[in-house]
Scaffold this motif. Structure first.
Motif, PDB file in Angstrom:
ATOM      1  N   ALA A  18       0.825  -1.203   0.000  1.00  0.00           N
ATOM      2  CA  ALA A  18       0.000   0.000   0.000  1.00  0.00           C
ATOM      3  C   ALA A  18       0.861   1.256   0.000  1.00  0.00           C
ATOM      4  CB  ALA A  18      -0.933  -0.005   1.207  1.00  0.00           C
ATOM      5  N   GLN A  19       1.941   1.252   0.741  1.00  0.00           N
ATOM      6  CA  GLN A  19       2.845   2.401   0.748  1.00  0.00           C
ATOM      7  C   GLN A  19       3.501   2.598  -0.612  1.00  0.00           C
ATOM      8  OE1 GLN A  19       5.028   1.456   4.705  1.00  0.00           O
ATOM      9  NE2 GLN A  19       5.056   3.690   4.527  1.00  0.00           N
ATOM     10  N   LEU A  20       3.920   1.511  -1.227  1.00  0.00           N
ATOM     11  CA  LEU A  20       4.520   1.609  -2.561  1.00  0.00           C
ATOM     12  C   LEU A  20       3.534   2.224  -3.548  1.00  0.00           C
ATOM     13  CD1 LEU A  20       6.318  -1.868  -2.815  1.00  0.00           C
ATOM     14  CD2 LEU A  20       7.414   0.364  -2.510  1.00  0.00           C
ATOM     15  N   GLY A  21       2.289   1.755  -3.496  1.00  0.00           N
ATOM     16  CA  GLY A  21       1.291   2.286  -4.406  1.00  0.00           C
ATOM     17  C   GLY A  21       1.029   3.760  -4.185  1.00  0.00           C
ATOM     18  N   ALA A  22       0.889   4.148  -2.914  1.00  0.00           N
ATOM     19  CA  ALA A  22       0.590   5.547  -2.607  1.00  0.00           C
ATOM     20  C   ALA A  22       1.760   6.458  -2.962  1.00  0.00           C
ATOM     21  CB  ALA A  22       0.225   5.687  -1.139  1.00  0.00           C
ATOM     22  N   PHE A  23       2.980   6.070  -2.585  1.00  0.00           N
ATOM     23  CA  PHE A  23       4.139   6.927  -2.835  1.00  0.00           C
ATOM     24  C   PHE A  23       4.358   7.137  -4.329  1.00  0.00           C
ATOM     25  CE2 PHE A  23       8.684   7.319  -3.837  1.00  0.00           C
ATOM     26  CZ  PHE A  23       8.964   8.520  -3.191  1.00  0.00           C
ATOM     27  N   GLY A  53       4.881  -0.662 -17.870  1.00  0.00           N
ATOM     28  CA  GLY A  53       3.732   0.218 -17.658  1.00  0.00           C
ATOM     29  C   GLY A  53       2.738   0.244 -18.800  1.00  0.00           C
ATOM     30  N   PRO A  54       3.180   0.507 -20.030  1.00  0.00           N
ATOM     31  CA  PRO A  54       2.236   0.606 -21.148  1.00  0.00           C
ATOM     32  C   PRO A  54       1.451  -0.675 -21.423  1.00  0.00           C
ATOM     33  CG  PRO A  54       4.339   1.600 -21.717  1.00  0.00           C
ATOM     34  CD  PRO A  54       4.539   0.888 -20.417  1.00  0.00           C
ATOM     35  N   HIS A  55       1.994  -1.831 -21.063  1.00  0.00           N
ATOM     36  CA  HIS A  55       1.351  -3.098 -21.392  1.00  0.00           C
ATOM     37  C   HIS A  55       0.697  -3.778 -20.185  1.00  0.00           C
ATOM     38  CE1 HIS A  55       4.406  -2.589 -24.623  1.00  0.00           C
ATOM     39  NE2 HIS A  55       3.393  -2.992 -25.364  1.00  0.00           N
ATOM     40  N   TYR A  56       0.752  -3.160 -19.020  1.00  0.00           N
ATOM     41  CA  TYR A  56       0.233  -3.808 -17.814  1.00  0.00           C
ATOM     42  C   TYR A  56      -1.289  -3.785 -17.821  1.00  0.00           C
ATOM     43  CZ  TYR A  56      -0.310  -5.202 -12.966  1.00  0.00           C
ATOM     44  OH  TYR A  56      -0.661  -5.881 -11.835  1.00  0.00           O
ATOM     45  N   THR A  57      -1.920  -4.902 -17.488  1.00  0.00           N
ATOM     46  CA  THR A  57      -3.386  -4.996 -17.465  1.00  0.00           C
ATOM     47  C   THR A  57      -3.948  -5.489 -16.146  1.00  0.00           C
ATOM     48  OG1 THR A  57      -3.317  -7.248 -18.377  1.00  0.00           O
ATOM     49  CG2 THR A  57      -3.491  -5.415 -19.953  1.00  0.00           C
ATOM     50  N   GLY A  58      -3.099  -6.018 -15.257  1.00  0.00           N
ATOM     51  CA  GLY A  58      -3.594  -6.587 -14.008  1.00  0.00           C
ATOM     52  C   GLY A  58      -3.646  -8.094 -14.058  1.00  0.00           C
ATOM     53  N   GLN A  59      -3.983  -8.695 -12.905  1.00  0.00           N
ATOM     54  CA  GLN A  59      -3.927 -10.144 -12.776  1.00  0.00           C
ATOM     55  C   GLN A  59      -5.249 -10.830 -13.101  1.00  0.00           C
ATOM     56  OE1 GLN A  59      -0.929 -11.660 -12.087  1.00  0.00           O
ATOM     57  NE2 GLN A  59      -0.178  -9.552 -12.299  1.00  0.00           N
ATOM     58  N   ASP A  60      -6.373 -10.154 -13.007  1.00  0.00           N
ATOM     59  CA  ASP A  60      -7.667 -10.779 -13.276  1.00  0.00           C
ATOM     60  C   ASP A  60      -8.648  -9.696 -13.711  1.00  0.00           C
ATOM     61  OD1 ASP A  60      -8.459  -9.419 -10.920  1.00  0.00           O
ATOM     62  OD2 ASP A  60      -8.090 -11.180  -9.678  1.00  0.00           O
ATOM     63  N   ALA A  61      -9.905 -10.104 -13.899  1.00  0.00           N
ATOM     64  CA  ALA A  61     -10.910  -9.180 -14.418  1.00  0.00           C
ATOM     65  C   ALA A  61     -11.131  -7.988 -13.492  1.00  0.00           C
ATOM     66  CB  ALA A  61     -12.231  -9.932 -14.630  1.00  0.00           C
ATOM     67  N   LEU A  76     -11.766  -5.626   0.955  1.00  0.00           N
ATOM     68  CA  LEU A  76     -10.370  -5.973   0.757  1.00  0.00           C
ATOM     69  C   LEU A  76     -10.071  -7.241   1.541  1.00  0.00           C
ATOM     70  CD1 LEU A  76      -7.677  -4.997  -0.516  1.00  0.00           C
ATOM     71  CD2 LEU A  76      -7.207  -3.843   1.635  1.00  0.00           C
ATOM     72  N   GLU A  77      -9.652  -8.285   0.834  1.00  0.00           N
ATOM     73  CA  GLU A  77      -9.369  -9.557   1.501  1.00  0.00           C
ATOM     74  C   GLU A  77      -8.162  -9.394   2.412  1.00  0.00           C
ATOM     75  OE1 GLU A  77     -11.199 -12.096   1.402  1.00  0.00           O
ATOM     76  OE2 GLU A  77     -12.496 -11.767  -0.334  1.00  0.00           O
ATOM     77  N   SER A  78      -8.337  -9.740   3.685  1.00  0.00           N
ATOM     78  CA  SER A  78      -7.235  -9.589   4.644  1.00  0.00           C
ATOM     79  C   SER A  78      -6.602 -10.919   5.004  1.00  0.00           C
ATOM     80  CB  SER A  78      -7.741  -8.905   5.920  1.00  0.00           C
ATOM     81  OG  SER A  78      -8.801  -9.651   6.495  1.00  0.00           O
ATOM     82  N   GLU A  79      -7.348 -12.008   4.838  1.00  0.00           N
ATOM     83  CA  GLU A  79      -6.814 -13.314   5.237  1.00  0.00           C
ATOM     84  C   GLU A  79      -6.151 -14.034   4.070  1.00  0.00           C
ATOM     85  OE1 GLU A  79      -9.904 -15.514   7.076  1.00  0.00           O
ATOM     86  OE2 GLU A  79     -10.166 -14.119   8.746  1.00  0.00           O
ATOM     87  N   ASP A  80      -6.836 -14.092   2.928  1.00  0.00           N
ATOM     88  CA  ASP A  80      -6.286 -14.786   1.766  1.00  0.00           C
ATOM     89  C   ASP A  80      -5.848 -13.750   0.744  1.00  0.00           C
ATOM     90  OD1 ASP A  80      -5.601 -16.361  -0.322  1.00  0.00           O
ATOM     91  OD2 ASP A  80      -7.526 -17.374  -0.528  1.00  0.00           O
ATOM     92  N   LYS A  81      -4.589 -13.357   0.784  1.00  0.00           N
ATOM     93  CA  LYS A  81      -4.085 -12.313  -0.090  1.00  0.00           C
ATOM     94  C   LYS A  81      -4.184 -12.705  -1.563  1.00  0.00           C
ATOM     95  CE  LYS A  81      -2.790  -9.472   3.187  1.00  0.00           C
ATOM     96  NZ  LYS A  81      -3.431  -8.160   3.371  1.00  0.00           N
ATOM     97  N   SER A  82      -4.167 -14.015  -1.857  1.00  0.00           N
ATOM     98  CA  SER A  82      -4.208 -14.448  -3.249  1.00  0.00           C
ATOM     99  C   SER A  82      -5.547 -14.137  -3.910  1.00  0.00           C
ATOM    100  CB  SER A  82      -3.928 -15.960  -3.333  1.00  0.00           C
ATOM    101  OG  SER A  82      -4.966 -16.687  -2.680  1.00  0.00           O
ATOM    102  N   ARG A  83      -6.605 -13.955  -3.099  1.00  0.00           N
ATOM    103  CA  ARG A  83      -7.935 -13.684  -3.641  1.00  0.00           C
ATOM    104  C   ARG A  83      -8.202 -12.190  -3.752  1.00  0.00           C
ATOM    105  NH1 ARG A  83     -12.050 -16.073   0.131  1.00  0.00           N
ATOM    106  NH2 ARG A  83     -13.448 -15.166  -1.440  1.00  0.00           N
ATOM    107  N   GLY A  84      -7.401 -11.375  -3.126  1.00  0.00           N
ATOM    108  CA  GLY A  84      -7.676  -9.948  -3.081  1.00  0.00           C
ATOM    109  C   GLY A  84      -7.038  -9.192  -4.216  1.00  0.00           C
ATOM    110  N   VAL A  85      -7.535  -7.981  -4.427  1.00  0.00           N
ATOM    111  CA  VAL A  85      -6.953  -7.105  -5.424  1.00  0.00           C
ATOM    112  C   VAL A  85      -5.621  -6.580  -4.913  1.00  0.00           C
ATOM    113  CG1 VAL A  85      -8.004  -4.986  -4.560  1.00  0.00           C
ATOM    114  CG2 VAL A  85      -7.544  -5.217  -6.999  1.00  0.00           C
ATOM    115  N   SER A  86      -4.729  -6.169  -5.795  1.00  0.00           N
ATOM    116  CA  SER A  86      -3.435  -5.621  -5.412  1.00  0.00           C
ATOM    117  C   SER A  86      -3.614  -4.391  -4.524  1.00  0.00           C
ATOM    118  CB  SER A  86      -2.638  -5.227  -6.662  1.00  0.00           C
ATOM    119  OG  SER A  86      -1.602  -4.322  -6.351  1.00  0.00           O
ATOM    120  N   GLU A  87      -3.023  -4.428  -3.331  1.00  0.00           N
ATOM    121  CA  GLU A  87      -3.102  -3.279  -2.430  1.00  0.00           C
ATOM    122  C   GLU A  87      -2.354  -2.082  -3.005  1.00  0.00           C
ATOM    123  OE1 GLU A  87      -2.105  -4.089   1.590  1.00  0.00           O
ATOM    124  OE2 GLU A  87      -3.547  -5.716   1.811  1.00  0.00           O
ATOM    125  N   SER A  88      -1.329  -2.330  -3.795  1.00  0.00           N
ATOM    126  CA  SER A  88      -0.601  -1.227  -4.439  1.00  0.00           C
ATOM    127  C   SER A  88      -1.523  -0.476  -5.388  1.00  0.00           C
ATOM    128  CB  SER A  88       0.610  -1.768  -5.203  1.00  0.00           C
ATOM    129  OG  SER A  88       1.506  -2.435  -4.357  1.00  0.00           O
TER     130      SER A  88
END
Length: 590
Positions: A139-144, A202-210, A243-255
């Motif tokens: 989250a800090q990386l994303g915000a900064f 950056g130009p080609h990044y789309t994310g991990q899922d829908a 925001l998934e707090s227990e199973d990080k694999s199911r949650g969206v990127s906090e960044s």
């Protein structure tokens, strides 16, 4: 152990000292004692609290017994309400976020030395060389990096990168590109145009899922300094929350999510964006119940609490309930960035049930011995409550800090009003816009102390700084002079004024300080409701009477009469009785 309320005293439970609280801090909060004659000097004790409250002879001891399972934690310092499961942010990067993750005119560029230190800390953390609280969170990386990108793309020259920041970034960027996750590289250089060396990530990044694909698409616009549509913001929020707090694999990127939230605030949200934040999750736990009351005021205090001054709204609600003005308070146990005293902390400390559903709050509002209620975001908007840890790591307030103050977790059969506090000039009109969007009869924004709702009786300094003064109020109310009807069929008139307490007979006084002490805030409020005259008493009367008048409440057409009505509620003992009743009946609702 029991929590026993009887005609002579209330005994909130004692609890073990929090693990991270030093002995010196434990002994600091005062033990509160109130007797019929006068408020005694506080007696200090290592653990716990005792409140001796004056109650009427008609109250029976057996009516005020609570079982062991009703016990709650009641630490006396606001800082101890921070959830221990939330990792602490890296302080070096957090300090930098406080400088660069803010508005176009408030941002303060980093010196080259500071920029190099921050980037070196980020690089070491990404390599796994920092652990525990020293680790830089996603989250800090994303915000900064969102702050840095928006500054480079959209801010005026004075708050864009300076030469020192540019040199530091040029020096660290090649290794950062090789080390940082792809989502963070995207945030730092979404189009591959900010850094001289560029990057194809950056130009080609789309994310991990829908879910992330929609978020990434919205972020491209935000990182360029642009704005989004109402449905676009709503879609993102509904996709990624809770925001998934227990199973990080199911949650969206906090960044990505932290970049989105801080980016929207840095760009200064449009009305349609704020409306999306305000309304996106209204149906999360179903439609709000409707209370069978003629008047209901929703109080929107800043969720992050007060760190310095007396917070009066809980006691004001008890006063107003005595003459039929019902209130609904809402908030959280602890919220960054201030992490100050909140209504939930005070109610927990006094032994009330703070785990009420909206339906249970409705019952308390309707109860002839109640007339007000408190609901926690934890129960009524669990998706938004799941963001508390992320919000601490963002550092600055996201758009939710505005929209959460304008909520209707319970509706009313009769007239509804919303009162919300603000600090930064420019947010008073968006708040009133959100209130109108709710379709209420009256709305009021108050610049109270610390951006909260408490208007003060102190004199306004003669050498005031620029901006709106403390005690500035603006709003609208149902019109009685034939003004044009609005689209929702309600006729409203607008107003604005600066409340000068001296004009209404109050002696000027400094605001009582509480300095994060939950116990001190309660001590001041209970003493005032016992009729002890002084600054806390005056503030409760002022805030009850002025709000009644400005909202156009029945019987408050004349300010003097409104203030006298509030005084009578206190001096008769009814307001204190209402508060003590609330502690009892909050555990009995089904």
């Amino acid at each position: 152990m029991k929590l026993v309320l009887n005609p002579d005293r209330i005994y909130p439970l004692t609890s073990p000292a929090p693990a991270k609280l030093s002995a010196a801090k434990i002994t600091k909060p005062p033990l509160l004692q109130f007797t019929p004659a006068k408020l005694h000097r506080p007696i200090r004790r290592r653990y716990g609290l005792t409140i001796n409250a004056v109650m009427t002879d008609s109250m029976k001891t057996e009516d005020y017994s609570l079982n062991e399972e009703d016990s709650v934690r009641n630490p006396a310092l606001s800082t101890t309400y921070r959830r221990p499961d939330i990792p602490r942010p890296n302080q070096t990067v957090l300090e930098a976020q406080g400088r660069v993750c803010t508005g176009p005119t408030q941002t303060k560029p980093l010196t080259e030395e500071k920029a190099r230190k921050v980037l070196d800390t980020i690089l070491k953390s990404a390599k796994g060389e920092l652990k525990d609280d020293d680790e830089v969170s996603k989250a800090q990386l994303g915000a900064f990096f969102a702050g840095m990108t928006i500054r480079a793309n959209a801010f005026p020259e004075a708050t864009q990168w300076n030469e020192g920041e540019r040199r530091a970034m040029n020096a660290f960027w090649p290794e950062l590109v090789r080390t940082l996750p792809k989502d963070v590289i995207f945030i730092a250089d979404p189009e591959g145009s900010i850094m001289g060396l560029g990057s194809c990530v950056g130009p080609h990044y789309t994310g991990q899922d829908a879910r992330e694909m929609r978020l990434v698409g919205a972020l491209r616009e935000v990182l360029a300094g642009g704005h989004l549509g109402f449905e676009e913001v709503q879609g993102v929020l509904r996709d990624v929350l809770p925001l998934e707090s227990e199973d990080k694999s199911r949650g969206v990127s906090e960044s990505l999510l932290s970049a989105f939230l801080i980016g929207q605030r840095m760009n200064r949200e449009t009305d349609r964006e704020l409306k999306a934040y305000c309304l996106a999750l209204d149906d999360e736990v179903g439609p709000p119940p409707v209370a069978d009351v003629e008047s209901l005021t929703h109080y929107g205090e800043p969720y992050d609490g007060n760190t310095r001054f007396f917070r009066s709204t809980l006691f004001v609600a008890a006063v107003r309930s005595c003459y039929g003005q019902s209130s609904l308070l809402h908030g959280v146990d602890w919220m960054p960035p201030k992490g100050g005293v909140t209504e939930e902390q005070m109610l927990q400390f006094m032994g009330a049930n703070t785990h009420l559903t909206a339906l249970q709050a409705k019952q308390l509002i309707e109860d002839e011995n109640g007339g007000f209620a408190y609901v926690s975001l934890r129960e009524v908007r669990p998706s938004l409550y799941s963001l508390i840890g992320l919000r601490e790591h963002i550092k600055k307030r996201p758009p939710l800090a505005t929209s959460e103050k304008v909520q209707q977790f319970v509706r009313a059969r009769g007239k509804e009003s919303i009162v919300a506090g603000f600090y930064h000039e420019g947010y008073e009109e968006p708040l009133l816009m959100l209130m109108r969007r709710r379709g209420i009869h009256a709305g009021l924004v108050v610049k109270g102390e610390e951006g909260a709702l408490s208007m003060t009786t102190r004199l306004r300094p003669t050498n005031t700084s620029k901006g709106l003064p403390v005690n500035y109020c603006s709003g609208f109310r149902s019109s009685v002079n034939g003004a044009a009807f609005e689209a929702d069929g309600v006729s409203r008139e607008a107003f604005c004024m600066e409340v000068n307490a001296k004009d209404y007979g109050f002696e000027p006084s400094d605001t009582p300080r509480t300095d994060r002490l939950v116990a001190k805030n309660i001590e001041l409020g209970i003493a005032a409701l016992r009729g002890e005259k002084g600054p806390a008493y005056d503030r409760i009367v002022l805030n009850a009477g002025i709000v009644d008048h400005l909202l156009g409440c029945s019987g408050a057409e004349d300010i003097t009469s409104a203030l006298d009505r509030a005084r009578e509620a206190i001096d008769s003992g009814n307001a204190l009785k209402r508060l003590l009743n609330y502690i009892k009946i909050s555990h009995k609702v089904k």
